[in-house]
Design an enzyme around this catalytic site. Sequence first.
Site, PDB file in Angstrom:
ATOM      1  N   THR A  11       0.656   7.412   7.712  1.00 31.77           N
ATOM      2  CA  THR A  11       0.295   6.946   6.372  1.00 31.77           C
ATOM      3  C   THR A  11      -0.948   6.069   6.378  1.00 31.77           C
ATOM      4  OG1 THR A  11       2.588   7.060   5.631  1.00 31.77           O
ATOM      5  CG2 THR A  11       1.100   5.644   4.377  1.00 31.77           C
ATOM      6  N   ILE A  12      -0.983   5.079   7.258  1.00 34.06           N
ATOM      7  CA  ILE A  12      -2.115   4.153   7.305  1.00 34.06           C
ATOM      8  C   ILE A  12      -3.241   4.697   8.179  1.00 34.06           C
ATOM      9  CG2 ILE A  12      -2.859   1.814   7.909  1.00 34.06           C
ATOM     10  CD1 ILE A  12      -1.039   1.957   5.469  1.00 34.06           C
ATOM     11  N   SER A 139       0.227  -7.295   6.333  1.00 41.64           N
ATOM     12  CA  SER A 139       0.887  -6.182   5.660  1.00 41.64           C
ATOM     13  C   SER A 139       0.399  -6.000   4.228  1.00 41.64           C
ATOM     14  CB  SER A 139       2.398  -6.415   5.650  1.00 41.64           C
ATOM     15  OG  SER A 139       2.715  -7.465   4.745  1.00 41.64           O
ATOM     16  N   CYS A 140       0.850  -4.927   3.608  1.00 43.70           N
ATOM     17  CA  CYS A 140       0.436  -4.621   2.238  1.00 43.70           C
ATOM     18  C   CYS A 140       0.795  -5.738   1.269  1.00 43.70           C
ATOM     19  CB  CYS A 140       1.059  -3.302   1.791  1.00 43.70           C
ATOM     20  SG  CYS A 140       2.838  -3.147   2.103  1.00 43.70           S
ATOM     21  N   ASN A 141       2.042  -6.202   1.295  1.00 45.48           N
ATOM     22  CA  ASN A 141       2.445  -7.264   0.382  1.00 45.48           C
ATOM     23  C   ASN A 141       1.697  -8.560   0.663  1.00 45.48           C
ATOM     24  OD1 ASN A 141       4.534  -6.294  -1.499  1.00 45.48           O
ATOM     25  ND2 ASN A 141       5.655  -5.781   0.356  1.00 45.48           N
ATOM     26  N   HIS A 195       7.287 -12.647   3.791  1.00 39.71           N
ATOM     27  CA  HIS A 195       5.926 -12.561   3.257  1.00 39.71           C
ATOM     28  C   HIS A 195       5.249 -13.924   3.136  1.00 39.71           C
ATOM     29  CE1 HIS A 195       8.442  -9.234   1.686  1.00 39.71           C
ATOM     30  NE2 HIS A 195       7.433  -8.509   2.121  1.00 39.71           N
ATOM     31  N   GLY A 196       6.028 -14.942   2.696  1.00 41.72           N
ATOM     32  CA  GLY A 196       5.446 -16.277   2.558  1.00 41.72           C
ATOM     33  C   GLY A 196       4.924 -16.832   3.871  1.00 41.72           C
ATOM     34  N   GLN A 302       0.998   0.260  -1.495  1.00 42.65           N
ATOM     35  CA  GLN A 302       1.299  -0.011  -0.092  1.00 42.65           C
ATOM     36  C   GLN A 302       0.604   0.937   0.876  1.00 42.65           C
ATOM     37  OE1 GLN A 302       3.420   1.361  -2.229  1.00 42.65           O
ATOM     38  NE2 GLN A 302       4.096   3.271  -1.290  1.00 42.65           N
TER      39      GLN A 302
END
Length: 344
Positions: A11-12, A139-141, A195-196, A302
């Site tokens: 995908t990436i 990452s995407c997010n 994510h944070g 994403q």
Amino acid sequence: MIKVGVVGYGTIGKRIADAVALQDDMRVVGVVKMTPDYEAKIAAARGFPVYTAADRVEKFKKAGIEVAGTVEDLVKASDVVVDASPEDVGRENKEKYYRQLDKRYIFQGGEEADVAEVSFNALANYDEARGKRYIRVVSCNTTGITRVLSALLLNGIGIRKARIFIARRGADPKEHKKGPINDVVPNPTAVPSHHGPDVQTVLKDVDIVTMAVAVPVTIMHMHMAYIELDGPRSRDEVLEAFAKTPRIFLADVGSGFQSLAQFIEYARDLGRPRGDFPEVAVFRDSVTVRGDELYLMYGVHQESIVVPENVDAIRAALGVLPKWQSIEKTDKSLKLFTEGKRYA
């Protein structure tokens, strides 16, 4: 001309390979595939030399796919290796193939931060990554959050704290073994989600907490953000910051943007490859400012949001271009929205 090898053509990886091929200062010297499937055949058809592990060469030959060499051969032929392998495989590749060869290596956000010397987002910390041997594109997010926060910071709008709530897509479109199908799953149940802390590997001083759920869609993630600013601001100030910042798209309900699916449809109508939308898609109508409190919603594609970041990471690793020159060069080559954007 920077010689780039791409390890992993999923995908990436396939998107990174295509993006690198569009750069006038880079060329793809090859891609690594471990399975002789349709993606490997497409890579060969696109003119990318296909490499694989030594013990898989015969499988590729039986499938009618010409093999240019082994993983080690590709690493030796490259100036920079972009590892787009599945989660945790990048770390294995580092130990197996990379350590002994003095090249530059770019990892993806599926790896833990300590796989690299620096976690990377072009808007936030391009210069910190200059000359580093190991770089990790977040990452995407995390990329989406970091871009939004950076848009504010780069335009003189300070941040006291950020609280981001994420509705994660359940799977990518081609992932037939993942879900949920009919559920909403805390991902994870604990607070904060990863994510944070990941944002803090790039924006180290930001007070941020994130929560996430996985939902039964494949198109994009949706973020709902509450950000406490450094003081009272106007809505126009915030909108101007987003409008001027590269890789952020402001979408109006009045123009027909009422859902995430419409961003993908828009990308298809624009003729973008694979219907990709690498920009953070901010719903302009959601941007609300009450004193020092900012609220907004935005979409994160994403499959493609990290692609321009990887291109910039390649240049940062070799120190060949200043930050804004690289970002502008990348955006123009990928035909991202550049009108009204400030590259300085």
